[in-house]
Design an enzyme around this catalytic site. Structure first.
Site, mmCIF file in Angstrom:
data_model
loop_
_atom_site.group_PDB
_atom_site.id
_atom_site.type_symbol
_atom_site.label_atom_id
_atom_site.label_comp_id
_atom_site.label_asym_id
_atom_site.label_seq_id
_atom_site.Cartn_x
_atom_site.Cartn_y
_atom_site.Cartn_z
ATOM 1 N N HIS A 509 0.842 -1.203 0.000
ATOM 2 C CA HIS A 509 0.000 0.000 0.000
ATOM 3 C C HIS A 509 0.869 1.242 0.000
ATOM 4 O O HIS A 509 2.077 1.192 0.275
ATOM 5 C CB HIS A 509 -0.951 0.004 1.214
ATOM 6 C CG HIS A 509 -0.286 0.424 2.494
ATOM 7 N ND1 HIS A 509 -0.126 1.749 2.839
ATOM 8 C CD2 HIS A 509 0.273 -0.296 3.489
ATOM 9 C CE1 HIS A 509 0.492 1.825 4.014
ATOM 10 N NE2 HIS A 509 0.752 0.589 4.425
ATOM 11 N N CYS A 510 0.253 2.356 -0.338
ATOM 12 C CA CYS A 510 0.933 3.659 -0.218
ATOM 13 C C CYS A 510 -0.082 4.576 0.456
ATOM 14 O O CYS A 510 -0.762 4.154 1.389
ATOM 15 C CB CYS A 510 1.378 4.169 -1.582
ATOM 16 S SG CYS A 510 0.031 4.323 -2.771
ATOM 17 N N ARG A 511 -0.220 5.807 -0.010
ATOM 18 C CA ARG A 511 -1.234 6.690 0.582
ATOM 19 C C ARG A 511 -2.593 6.471 -0.080
ATOM 20 O O ARG A 511 -3.610 6.372 0.597
ATOM 21 C CB ARG A 511 -0.796 8.149 0.423
ATOM 22 C CG ARG A 511 -1.841 9.170 0.820
ATOM 23 C CD ARG A 511 -1.374 10.579 0.499
ATOM 24 N NE ARG A 511 -2.478 11.509 0.495
ATOM 25 C CZ ARG A 511 -3.275 11.726 -0.542
ATOM 26 N NH1 ARG A 511 -3.110 11.059 -1.674
ATOM 27 N NH2 ARG A 511 -4.255 12.607 -0.468
#
Ligand code: FAD
Length: 564
Positions: A509-511
């Site tokens: 995941h990231c933002r």
């Protein structure tokens, strides 16, 4: 010979039918009967009187009987309740509520638009004078006057649908302490549980005491009791647990009632009597996507039905498409809109579907007031036919949902949405608009380019000690991250492959899932076969977790939230 058109109900569906008939036939005699003292008022604006956004309740009334007569030569008889339909001699019986006298009025064609009544549950204390419902101008004036005159401080709103949420918001804006009680696990049923969490957060951030999974049990003078046993201090109660179509008149006249409890009509809004039409909240409609009968208490469909019924009287053809259910609502600083089917609907209808959840900015990031727009697109698997969408954000969610509504109505697919050419300038949107982007991501999914897990599964992943990579930059990670996520920024990914296991699933995941998608694609091409993108990423996870963390006090799965 000129026709005599009689209409029951003088608001959305009724007034619209009467006005359309007049435009089609200058010679018709048109009489509209309304039980209440007002015709043609803006039901949808009623809650805004409580906050003062609509300062004077007179502003809610769009037309009065005098103007109906002068401008349209339509006779609007208020305080006149239609108490029977005498189908044999084509007449109705009317009770003049001012004099209590009854009389008959003949018709050539009768249109029923009696709407729907707020449901009032049979509970102890429900008939106390501080319990209110909201359906018309008189109701909202009564509630507003009670609040002001009694210096009400605490209000409990029962029911977290459109009316309950709008009433709660407007009372809160007026400075009152507001408790909102919702029987199911979430407010705003058109949204899926994951999206509803954004609205739950907004509610509690704005100081509303939100209680889900609980119902009203008893109304006392200064408090209410909930089914859970909890008591809530309350000076006034607003019931908004739903509406029930007004079908008594139709039923007593032997008109057919559909399986969902609304008046049964055909594709021209004709009942089983060829001289009687019915439109609006009182009828059963056909759902374009589930192919099932349903009910839909919304103003847009009522207006369209009104026009179609009037047209049919004058033999103007109308193509019946059924409904899809498009709606929007303002919830403090968030706007929320939805159309078509959500996941729950698709499951109930037995439709095989998949979805994507993205949250790009609603405008170019450099522009003022650019905010994330949370967007969930639901499509049929494997055809890619668009089934529904939900959007929540501070910006123009209605525009995006209207695009999807148009797509659904035209039978559009993900390919159509991908190719849809929309207008763009940085102050309005992005060159690849949210809806186009959703189609691209969904097509990638449909084509099996990547695997995903939803935000709803992340807690389980953490509890099972899954291998999660957070590909945001170090400074972002340090501000708050998933408890056992490993930070390998996308910019370092290719140099740190040795830290990524090949023998078990890896979740990335990231933002907002943009960088993580790039990471997933890179890893797959570098030989990793068990990589999952966490759809919604850190922003979505924080929003999904927050409300339940807050109300249950459970262990958080993040070190700190990030909502920006
Ligand atoms: C607070 C509130 C907010 C809403 N907000 C939205 C919104 O934001 N968006 C949206 O799309 N929809 C909204 N709606 C729903 C929308 O107002 C309805 O779908 C629409 O008004 C339905 O039109 P109708 O003609 O069927 O019923 P109504 O507009 O309710 O009109 C029916 C009228 O018939 C009269 N009547 C009933 N029986 C008789 C009788 N026997 N004799 C004489 N008169 C009779 C009633 O008194 C009533 O005034 C809202 C509704 C409410 C109450």
């Amino acid at each position: 010979m000129s026709k005599k058109i009689v209409v029951v109900g003088g608001v959305a569906g009724g007034a619209s039918t009467a006005a359309r008939v007049r435009r089609l036939d200058e010679h018709a005699e048109i009489i509209m009967f309304e039980r209440g003292p007002h015709v043609s008022f803006s039901n949808c604006s009623l809650p805004f009187h409580l906050s003062g956004i609509v300062e004077n309740s007179n502003q809610l009334i769009v037309m009065n009987p005098q103007r109906f007569k002068k401008q349209y030569n339509i006779e609007a008889r208020v305080n006149s309740e239609v108490i029977a339909i005498n189908r044999n001699n084509k007449s109705i019986t009317v009770k003049d509520l001012a004099t209590d006298k009854t009389y008959e009025e003949a018709y050539d064609k009768l249109i029923l638009s009696p709407g729907a009544n707020p449901i009032v549950p049979n509970l102890p204390g429900i008939d106390r004078p501080h319990v209110f419902t909201v359906r018309n101008v008189v109701d909202i004036e009564k509630l507003n006057a009670y609040v002001k005159q009694n210096k009400v401080k605490h209000v409990s709103v029962i029911g977290g649908g459109f009316i309950g949420v709008e009433v709660a918001e407007n009372l809160r804006l007026a400075g009152l302490d507001v408790a909102l009680i919702e029987f199911s696990e979430q407010i705003m049923a058109p949204f899926d549980y994951d999206m509803a969490q954004i609205l739950h957060k907004e509610m509690i951030d704005q100081g509303v005491d939100l209680n889900v999974n609980d119902g009203l049990a008893k109304v006392e003078e200064n408090h209410i009791e909930l089914q859970s046993g909890k008591t809530v201090n309350t000076d006034a109660v607003v019931l908004a647990i739903g509406v029930k179509p007004e079908t008594n008149l139709a039923k007593n006249a032997g008109l057919e009632i559909g399986e969902t409890g609304g008046i049964k009509v055909d594709h021209n809004y004709l009942t089983n009597d060829s001289n009687i039409y019915a439109v609006g909240d009182a009828i059963e409609v056909y759902h374009q996507l589930t192919h099932q009968p349903t009910r839909l208490a919304l103003a847009g469909p009522a207006q369209r039905q009104a026009r179609a019924a009037a047209d049919h009287i004058y033999r103007i053809p109308h193509q019946y498409k059924g409904v899809i259910g498009s709606s929007c609502i303002h919830v403090f600083e968030q706007n929320a809109a939805s159309t078509g089917l959500n996941e729950k609907d698709a499951q109930r209808a037995g439709i095989k579907y998949d979805f994507v959840y993205i949250m790009p900015n609603d405008k170019v990031g450099l522009m003022p007031n650019s905010h994330p727009l949370h967007f969930k697109l639901i499509y049929e698997y494997p055809t890619g036919k668009i089934l529904g969408a939900q959007a929540i954000g501070k910006g123009n969610v209605d525009k995006r949902i209207d695009v999807i509504a148009a797509m659904i109505t035209m039978g559009g697919t993900l390919e159509d949405l991908k190719e849809l050419e929309l207008c763009y300038s940085p102050m309005f949107g992005t060159a690849k608009d949210v809806v186009n982007l959703a189609a691209l991501v969904a097509l990638n999914r449909l084509n099996g380019e990547f695997k995903q897990v939803p935000v709803t599964k992340v807690r389980e992943l953490i509890e099972n000690n899954a291998f999660i990579i957070d590909v945001r930059e170090k400074h972002e990670y340090e501000k708050g991250h998933l408890k056992n996520a490993v930070n390998i920024p996308l910019s370092e990914l290719r140099d740190r492959l040795g830290e990524i296991p090949q023998d078990k699933p890896v979740y990335v995941h990231c933002r907002s899932s943009q960088r993580s998608y790039n990471a997933v694609m890179a890893l797959q091409q570098l030989g990793y076969t068990n990589i999952y993108n966490i759809s919604g990423s850190f922003l979505g996870i924080c929003l999904f977790e927050y409300y339940n963390d807050h109300v249950t006090g459970r262990d958080k799965i993040v070190t700190a939230y990030n909502f920006k």
